[in-house]
Design an enzyme around this catalytic site. Structure first.
Site, PDB file in Angstrom:
ATOM      1  N   ASP A 109     -10.132   2.699   1.241  1.00  0.00           N
ATOM      2  CA  ASP A 109     -10.355   2.301   2.900  1.00  0.00           C
ATOM      3  C   ASP A 109     -10.810   3.428   3.752  1.00  0.00           C
ATOM      4  O   ASP A 109     -11.499   3.029   4.901  1.00  0.00           O
ATOM      5  CB  ASP A 109      -8.904   2.068   4.147  1.00  0.00           C
ATOM      6  CG  ASP A 109      -7.914   0.635   2.988  1.00  0.00           C
ATOM      7  OD1 ASP A 109      -8.928  -0.703   2.649  1.00  0.00           O
ATOM      8  OD2 ASP A 109      -7.089   0.982   2.701  1.00  0.00           O
ATOM      9  N   LYS A 165       1.059  -0.995   0.220  1.00  0.00           N
ATOM     10  CA  LYS A 165       0.087   0.491  -0.183  1.00  0.00           C
ATOM     11  C   LYS A 165       0.886   1.297  -0.336  1.00  0.00           C
ATOM     12  O   LYS A 165       0.085   2.507  -0.414  1.00  0.00           O
ATOM     13  CB  LYS A 165      -0.839   0.296   1.474  1.00  0.00           C
ATOM     14  CG  LYS A 165      -2.174  -0.852   0.943  1.00  0.00           C
ATOM     15  CD  LYS A 165      -3.188  -1.245   1.840  1.00  0.00           C
ATOM     16  CE  LYS A 165      -4.407  -2.113   2.029  1.00  0.00           C
ATOM     17  NZ  LYS A 165      -5.350  -0.688   2.762  1.00  0.00           N
TER      18      LYS A 165
END
Length: 284
Positions: free
Chosen positions: A104, A68
């Site tokens: 997210d 990420k």
């Protein structure tokens, strides 16, 4: 018709529920598309993106650990919000560019929508964990006016997290073990307040130790939220429910973050009216 392709990458990746989620929506909408899981090592990340750039049917990928942050310098452009969070979990082909997004935070906030629409005199959240997942949690809560208590094994990491997202805020840090033992603390009146207790750590996940949290630390009326998805019914949530608290499980966040990614990949909103059937499909 060209069959569009998207995927999720990480290492390991076999546990991912993303193919089941996106595959369910693709089937429901009758799209000419595929969504798959693809293991990509840290050493192979650059080569993977180079290969996918040459595949015009490839629309992008979701990104899970450990990529990420590592993927950011390999992309052409980063959405400003993803840059602020410091993590990309969705890469989308936009013309000739690969653009990084973070869904997210939106996924974490989605099941809290009805709560956040209300007016509160005070909002407080106890966030348990200081790793990558806690970034999304802290970023989302700071933007909605929460005072935070961030707890971890290393309080310095908790403070660094708060300093990144709200250095001027009146937040607090604690050691995770502080919440393991019962407390006799007497909470004040919580009328018109919003209190959350969030497990943003991997504790309680299958194969991990349980999260030791004594629910005497939670103010009356708190909502327990566990981002762990395997198992869906964690000990943390079961104990919270037994103590009389409302709960939100990790599938709610997982489905929420997938919604935005799906729309970017395939140009269609997923059929959220079918969420109950989807949860039955992906719950272990």
């Amino acid at each position: 018709m060209t069959r569009l392709i998207a995927e999720v990458i990480g290492d390991p990746i076999g546990h991912s529920k993303s193919p089941a989620i996106h595959g369910f929506w693709i089937a429901e909408l009758g799209l000419e598309a595929d969504y798959r899981a693809h293991r990509v090592t840290a050493e192979g990340l650059g080569d993977y993106l180079a290969r996918r750039r040459a595949e015009p049917q490839w629309r992008g990928c979701n990104v899970t650990m450990p990529h990420k942050q590592a993927i950011i310098p390999l992309l052409d452009r980063i959405d400003p919000f993803a840059a602020r969070v410091g993590a990309v979990n969705t890469v989308v082909r936009e013309g000739e560019e690969l653009v990084g997004y973070n869904t997210d935070v939106a996924g974490f906030l989605e099941p809290l929508g009805p709560v956040l629409e209300r007016r509160h005199l005070f909002r407080m959240a106890r966030v348990l964990g200081t790793g990558g997942a806690a970034r999304a949690v802290v970023a989302g809560l700071v933007d909605h006016g929460f005072t935070l208590v961030v707890a971890g094994r290393n309080p310095d990491k908790a403070r660094a997290l708060l300093d990144r997202f709200d250095p001027e805020g009146e937040h607090h840090v604690a050691e995770l073990r502080h919440f393991a033992a019962p407390t006799a603390f007497r909470f004040d009146d919580r009328a018109h307040c919003c209190d959350l207790v969030i497990n943003a750590s991997p504790l309680g996940m299958r194969g991990q130790p349980p999260l030791a949290f004594d629910w005497s630390h939670a103010p009356p009326g708190s909502i327990a939220y566990d981002i762990v998805t395997d198992p869906v019914e964690t000990g943390f949530l079961a104990d919270a429910r037994a103590a009389g608290f409302d709960t939100i499980d990790g599938l709610a966040m997982l489905i929420g973050q997938a919604r935005e990614a799906f729309a970017r990949f395939f140009g269609r909103q997923p059929p959220r009216e079918r969420d109950a059937a989807l949860r039955e499909r992906i719950a272990p």
